[in-house]
Design a protein around this motif. Structure first.
Motif, PDB file in Angstrom:
ATOM      1  N   UNK A   1       0.837  -1.194   0.000  1.00 46.95           N
ATOM      2  CA  UNK A   1       0.000   0.000   0.000  1.00 46.95           C
ATOM      3  C   UNK A   1       0.872   1.243   0.000  1.00 46.95           C
ATOM      4  N   UNK A   2       0.288   2.351  -0.416  1.00 46.89           N
ATOM      5  CA  UNK A   2       1.019   3.613  -0.420  1.00 46.89           C
ATOM      6  C   UNK A   2       1.317   4.035   1.008  1.00 46.89           C
ATOM      7  N   UNK A   3       2.540   4.493   1.231  1.00 47.68           N
ATOM      8  CA  UNK A   3       2.913   5.020   2.534  1.00 47.68           C
ATOM      9  C   UNK A   3       2.531   6.479   2.667  1.00 47.68           C
ATOM     10  N   UNK A   4       2.437   7.171   1.547  1.00 50.39           N
ATOM     11  CA  UNK A   4       2.113   8.589   1.498  1.00 50.39           C
ATOM     12  C   UNK A   4       1.354   8.860   0.214  1.00 50.39           C
ATOM     13  N   UNK A   5       0.580   9.906   0.195  1.00 48.98           N
ATOM     14  CA  UNK A   5      -0.073  10.302  -1.046  1.00 48.98           C
ATOM     15  C   UNK A   5       0.995  10.888  -1.964  1.00 48.98           C
ATOM     16  N   UNK A   6       1.131  10.380  -3.208  1.00 47.13           N
ATOM     17  CA  UNK A   6       2.178  10.882  -4.094  1.00 47.13           C
ATOM     18  C   UNK A   6       2.050  12.382  -4.336  1.00 47.13           C
ATOM     19  N   UNK A   7       3.187  13.053  -4.307  1.00 48.60           N
ATOM     20  CA  UNK A   7       3.255  14.481  -4.557  1.00 48.60           C
ATOM     21  C   UNK A   7       3.787  14.668  -5.973  1.00 48.60           C
ATOM     22  N   UNK A   8       3.030  15.341  -6.819  1.00 50.48           N
ATOM     23  CA  UNK A   8       3.429  15.503  -8.213  1.00 50.48           C
ATOM     24  C   UNK A   8       4.715  16.313  -8.367  1.00 50.48           C
ATOM     25  N   UNK A   9       5.078  17.100  -7.356  1.00 49.25           N
ATOM     26  CA  UNK A   9       6.302  17.898  -7.428  1.00 49.25           C
ATOM     27  C   UNK A   9       7.526  17.122  -6.961  1.00 49.25           C
ATOM     28  N   UNK A  10       7.317  15.969  -6.367  1.00 50.70           N
ATOM     29  CA  UNK A  10       8.421  15.159  -5.837  1.00 50.70           C
ATOM     30  C   UNK A  10       8.639  13.935  -6.718  1.00 50.70           C
ATOM     31  N   UNK A  11       9.858  13.424  -6.709  1.00 54.00           N
ATOM     32  CA  UNK A  11      10.145  12.225  -7.497  1.00 54.00           C
ATOM     33  C   UNK A  11      10.157  10.972  -6.624  1.00 54.00           C
ATOM     34  N   UNK A  12       9.751  11.086  -5.357  1.00 52.82           N
ATOM     35  CA  UNK A  12       9.782   9.921  -4.485  1.00 52.82           C
ATOM     36  C   UNK A  12       8.368   9.456  -4.141  1.00 52.82           C
ATOM     37  N   UNK A  13       8.255   8.152  -3.967  1.00 50.31           N
ATOM     38  CA  UNK A  13       6.991   7.522  -3.596  1.00 50.31           C
ATOM     39  C   UNK A  13       7.304   6.548  -2.467  1.00 50.31           C
ATOM     40  N   UNK A  14       6.489   6.547  -1.455  1.00 46.12           N
ATOM     41  CA  UNK A  14       6.689   5.670  -0.313  1.00 46.12           C
ATOM     42  C   UNK A  14       5.670   4.537  -0.361  1.00 46.12           C
ATOM     43  N   UNK A  15       6.158   3.302  -0.223  1.00 46.32           N
ATOM     44  CA  UNK A  15       5.279   2.133  -0.186  1.00 46.32           C
ATOM     45  C   UNK A  15       5.473   1.391   1.128  1.00 46.32           C
ATOM     46  N   UNK A  16       4.412   0.792   1.622  1.00 46.38           N
ATOM     47  CA  UNK A  16       4.483  -0.079   2.788  1.00 46.38           C
ATOM     48  C   UNK A  16       4.277  -1.504   2.285  1.00 46.38           C
ATOM     49  N   UNK A  17       5.248  -2.369   2.586  1.00 45.72           N
ATOM     50  CA  UNK A  17       5.181  -3.775   2.188  1.00 45.72           C
ATOM     51  C   UNK A  17       4.858  -4.583   3.439  1.00 45.72           C
ATOM     52  N   UNK A  18       3.709  -5.240   3.433  1.00 40.74           N
ATOM     53  CA  UNK A  18       3.299  -6.068   4.570  1.00 40.74           C
ATOM     54  C   UNK A  18       3.332  -7.527   4.125  1.00 40.74           C
ATOM     55  N   UNK A  19       2.924  -8.412   4.995  1.00 41.84           N
ATOM     56  CA  UNK A  19       2.798  -9.850   4.698  1.00 41.84           C
ATOM     57  C   UNK A  19       4.149 -10.521   4.460  1.00 41.84           C
ATOM     58  N   UNK A  20       5.226  -9.980   4.992  1.00 44.13           N
ATOM     59  CA  UNK A  20       6.540 -10.598   4.816  1.00 44.13           C
ATOM     60  C   UNK A  20       6.769 -11.635   5.909  1.00 44.13           C
ATOM     61  N   UNK A  21       7.444 -12.700   5.554  1.00 42.48           N
ATOM     62  CA  UNK A  21       7.750 -13.774   6.486  1.00 42.48           C
ATOM     63  C   UNK A  21       9.057 -13.469   7.217  1.00 42.48           C
ATOM     64  N   UNK A  22       9.168 -13.864   8.506  1.00 42.58           N
ATOM     65  CA  UNK A  22      10.428 -13.663   9.227  1.00 42.58           C
ATOM     66  C   UNK A  22      11.531 -14.553   8.662  1.00 42.58           C
ATOM     67  N   UNK A  23      12.764 -14.097   8.826  1.00 44.26           N
ATOM     68  CA  UNK A  23      13.961 -14.845   8.415  1.00 44.26           C
ATOM     69  C   UNK A  23      13.894 -15.254   6.942  1.00 44.26           C
ATOM     70  N   UNK A  24      13.498 -14.316   6.093  1.00 47.04           N
ATOM     71  CA  UNK A  24      13.334 -14.568   4.665  1.00 47.04           C
ATOM     72  C   UNK A  24      13.999 -13.443   3.881  1.00 47.04           C
ATOM     73  N   UNK A  25      14.647 -13.782   2.775  1.00 48.50           N
ATOM     74  CA  UNK A  25      15.275 -12.790   1.915  1.00 48.50           C
ATOM     75  C   UNK A  25      14.322 -12.422   0.786  1.00 48.50           C
TER      76      UNK A  25
ATOM     77  N   UNK B   1      16.608  -7.380   0.808  1.00 46.23           N
ATOM     78  CA  UNK B   1      16.557  -7.287   2.267  1.00 46.23           C
ATOM     79  C   UNK B   1      16.305  -8.669   2.854  1.00 46.23           C
ATOM     80  N   UNK B   2      16.711  -8.839   4.098  1.00 48.58           N
ATOM     81  CA  UNK B   2      16.409 -10.067   4.831  1.00 48.58           C
ATOM     82  C   UNK B   2      15.652  -9.654   6.076  1.00 48.58           C
ATOM     83  N   UNK B   3      14.462 -10.213   6.242  1.00 47.68           N
ATOM     84  CA  UNK B   3      13.667  -9.888   7.414  1.00 47.68           C
ATOM     85  C   UNK B   3      14.288 -10.564   8.635  1.00 47.68           C
ATOM     86  N   UNK B   4      14.154  -9.943   9.803  1.00 48.46           N
ATOM     87  CA  UNK B   4      14.755 -10.519  11.003  1.00 48.46           C
ATOM     88  C   UNK B   4      14.043 -11.789  11.449  1.00 48.46           C
ATOM     89  N   UNK B   5      14.758 -12.570  12.242  1.00 44.24           N
ATOM     90  CA  UNK B   5      14.151 -13.759  12.848  1.00 44.24           C
ATOM     91  C   UNK B   5      13.142 -13.304  13.892  1.00 44.24           C
TER      92      UNK B   5
END
Length: 78
Positions: free
Chosen positions: A19-43, A65-69
């Motif tokens: 899901x979006x972490x922030x509402x995209x700003x048309x003046x900015x070149x960055x977009x923030x996403x939130x990634x959920x549903x990741x398993x622990x100790x997984x790359x 990235x590797x999620x922590x145990x």
């Protein structure tokens, strides 16, 4: 999993774990996403590229990235 920013993430159609972490700003070149549903100790590897209105792709940016145990409760450990 391949997700389209416009078709999947903005609409929320196929992305219950992204899901979006922030509402995209048309003046900015960055977009923030939130990634959920990741398993622990997984790359995980994420690859991002832009596609222009003629269908040309930019060079991909990649991050791995590797999620922590999961934490262990020492009181309950045997």
């Amino acid at each position: 999993t391949l997700l389209s920013f416009v078709d999947d993430i903005l609409s929320g159609a196929r992305s219950p774990c992204v899901m979006l972490g922030d509402i995209p700003n048309l003046l900015s070149s960055s977009i923030s996403l939130i990634i959920r549903c990741l398993e622990p100790d997984t790359t995980y590897m994420f690859r991002l590229w832009a596609v222009d209105n003629t269908g040309r792709r930019s060079s991909p940016s990649e991050v791995t990235i590797k999620t922590p145990c999961p934490t262990v409760d020492d009181v309950k450990a045997q």
